[in-house]
Design a protein around this motif. Structure first.
Motif, PDB file in Angstrom:
ATOM      1  N   GLN A 128       0.827  -1.196  -0.031  1.00  0.00           N
ATOM      2  CA  GLN A 128       0.067  -0.078  -0.072  1.00  0.00           C
ATOM      3  C   GLN A 128       0.777   1.241   0.061  1.00  0.00           C
ATOM      4  O   GLN A 128       1.710   1.207   0.581  1.00  0.00           O
ATOM      5  N   VAL A 129       0.528   2.267  -0.788  1.00  0.00           N
ATOM      6  CA  VAL A 129       1.360   3.401  -0.692  1.00  0.00           C
ATOM      7  C   VAL A 129       0.215   4.711  -0.374  1.00  0.00           C
ATOM      8  O   VAL A 129      -0.752   4.771  -0.673  1.00  0.00           O
ATOM      9  N   ASN A 130       0.644   5.342   0.806  1.00  0.00           N
ATOM     10  CA  ASN A 130       0.061   6.323   1.704  1.00  0.00           C
ATOM     11  C   ASN A 130       0.010   7.471   0.905  1.00  0.00           C
ATOM     12  O   ASN A 130       0.442   7.858  -0.289  1.00  0.00           O
ATOM     13  N   THR A 131      -0.731   8.420   1.336  1.00  0.00           N
ATOM     14  CA  THR A 131      -1.109   9.695   0.805  1.00  0.00           C
ATOM     15  C   THR A 131       0.276  10.444   0.485  1.00  0.00           C
ATOM     16  O   THR A 131       0.354  11.500  -0.270  1.00  0.00           O
ATOM     17  N   GLU A 132       1.348  10.374   1.321  1.00  0.00           N
ATOM     18  CA  GLU A 132       2.679  10.968   1.267  1.00  0.00           C
ATOM     19  C   GLU A 132       3.565  10.177   0.357  1.00  0.00           C
ATOM     20  O   GLU A 132       4.750  10.797  -0.045  1.00  0.00           O
ATOM     21  N   GLY A 133       3.053   9.129  -0.372  1.00  0.00           N
ATOM     22  CA  GLY A 133       3.840   8.154  -1.358  1.00  0.00           C
ATOM     23  C   GLY A 133       4.883   7.388  -0.927  1.00  0.00           C
ATOM     24  O   GLY A 133       5.838   6.663  -1.432  1.00  0.00           O
ATOM     25  N   GLU A 134       4.533   7.234   0.482  1.00  0.00           N
ATOM     26  CA  GLU A 134       5.499   6.067   1.122  1.00  0.00           C
ATOM     27  C   GLU A 134       4.833   4.656   1.032  1.00  0.00           C
ATOM     28  O   GLU A 134       3.538   4.407   1.001  1.00  0.00           O
ATOM     29  N   VAL A 135       5.715   3.770   0.548  1.00  0.00           N
ATOM     30  CA  VAL A 135       5.364   2.325   0.512  1.00  0.00           C
ATOM     31  C   VAL A 135       5.456   1.551   1.592  1.00  0.00           C
ATOM     32  O   VAL A 135       6.290   1.335   2.562  1.00  0.00           O
ATOM     33  N   TYR A 136       4.340   0.845   2.032  1.00  0.00           N
ATOM     34  CA  TYR A 136       4.257  -0.353   3.044  1.00  0.00           C
ATOM     35  C   TYR A 136       4.114  -1.637   2.399  1.00  0.00           C
ATOM     36  O   TYR A 136       3.462  -1.967   1.431  1.00  0.00           O
TER      37      TYR A 136
END
Length: 410
Positions: A129-137
């Motif tokens: 999943q990619v959050n609203t800040e573009g960080e990937v989990y």
């Protein structure tokens, strides 16, 4: 006369049973996930928002073989990029690397070309999943699934359609380095496959093969072999270093697919093998600007014994030692914080089976290798990074060059 005829009939029957015991195939598969659950993401105010996740399909590649005269099917399914039915508001994906499975057909294939089956499969599912800040989990969880469906087998084709239920689809998702949220992954999906059956045993029962088989039962000769095939590795233990210091990282991240390269000698009279193997493994964990990579070059010296030959199915078991050269690299928001190199010697187990159409005289064959090293690990900051993998080399091509030269010179 009757006795000779009986012997010929018996030999012919044995040849037919060895020929039909296993049949390899290669094909395409589609895993369809029409039913999905809600997703969760943090907004700019650090509050948990809910979004809808749409269904998707995962096109895949099948490699396998039906065994026991069509009553069982052992296979791997290699997933590709998922295709979503509609675009989600938050970028995410749910996919698998390699499915390993077994299907059992209770009815005789000669009488029922379309037959029901029951199956079991397992695979590491990866949620990204990619959050609203573009960080990937990323998070990887090995899951099992039960399967029921219908299969069609002919001389050239193997088709199937099935329904699947994933056991324990729940998991915890880290929405940041500090916020964790329970989520529900898909429970049900459908499988549709079309496979072409391969003929790999032609010529395996010629008089020259039977002569060499007799020779190799009496003495150790022409036993040099080389093997290569794709392999995967399933982490079997948690890493205290991840759980205690970096819980938002993917603890059970799967290493990338890697080659299993081997060479050795088969003592055919005793049915004993001494071999060396090399496997380069790469494992990467990434989440919220933090990346950890473990590069492991593993060398194994091992010995194993074939237990029996059941109509061409020859299982083996053994042990060995593994020497691992390991490099650990870590970056935090593109800043290099760890760079270490170490080596370790550890015992390991090896087991698997050969498919032998020509008994002990095949110039080449297909081998399945599984390895496990219960003490493989890497130390970091007084904690442990587990390298306890179950390595699964489903299909290895094994070549006996001396036997091949023998047949060419006839």
């Amino acid at each position: 006369m009757l006795f000779c005829a009986s012997q010929v009939f018996s030999q012919t029957s044995e040849i037919a049973r060895r020929h039909n015991f296993a049949s390899s195939y290669f094909g395409l598969d589609a895993q369809v996930f029409p039913f999905t659950q809600q997703g969760f993401v943090l907004n700019d105010a650090n509050e948990v928002n809910i979004y809808n996740r749409n269904g998707f399909v995962i096109p895949s590649i099948n490699i396998g073989a039906t065994h026991f005269w069509g009553y069982a099917d052992f296979y791997i399914t290699i997933g590709t990029t998922p295709i979503s039915f509609r675009k989600d508001s938050i970028e995410n994906s749910y996919q698998y690397g390699v499915i390993t499975g077994l299907r059992v057909y209770p009815l005789a294939p000669q009488k029922y070309p379309i037959r029901p089956f029951l199956g079991y499969k397992f695979t590491p599912f990866r949620f990204q999943q990619v959050n609203t800040e573009g960080e990937v989990y990323n998070n990887t969880t090995v899951r099992s699934a039960l399967e029921a469906g219908l299969g069609y087998q002919s001389a050239s084709w193997y088709l199937y359609l099935s329904g699947n239920m994933i056991l324990q689809p729940e998991e915890e998702s880290w929405l940041s380095r500090t916020v964790v949220q329970p989520i529900q992954q898909p429970t049900y999906f459908f499988s549709l496959g079309a496979n072409y059956r391969l003929e790999t045993t032609r010529g395996a029962y010629s008089p020259s093969v039977r002569i060499l088989d007799t020779l190799l039962r009496q003495q150790n000769a022409m036993g040099l072999f080389f093997g290569i095939g794709p392999s995967s590795a399933f982490p079997t233990a948690n890493s205290s270093s991840i759980i205690e210091s970096l819980p938002f990282l993917d603890d059970r991240a799967m290493p990338d697919l890697f080659p299993d390269i081997s060479a050795g000698y088969h003592f055919s009279r005793q049915e004993w093998v001494v071999a060396a193997a090399f496997r380069p493994m790469r494992q990467t964990r990434t989440a919220y600007g933090f990346q950890q990579q473990v590069n492991r070059n593993s060398f194994a010296l091992e010995s194993y014994k074939f237990l029996f030959d059941y109509h061409g199915f020859a299982p083996f078991i053994g042990a060995g030692v593994m020497w691992d050269n390991m490099r650990l690299s870590e970056t935090d928001n593109d800043v290099n914080i760890t760079e270490t190199v170490s080596s370790k010697l550890a015992p390991g187990l090896v087991f698997g089976w050969d498919i032998r159409p020509g008994k002990r005289a095949d110039p080449w064959l297909l081998r399945t290798n599984l390895r496990y090293s219960p003490y493989a690990s890497l130390e970091k900051d007084n904690a442990t990074l587990s390298l306890q993998y179950l390595e699964f080399n489903f299909i290895q091509f094994v070549l006996y060059p001396q036997r091949l030269s023998y047949y060419r010179n006839l």
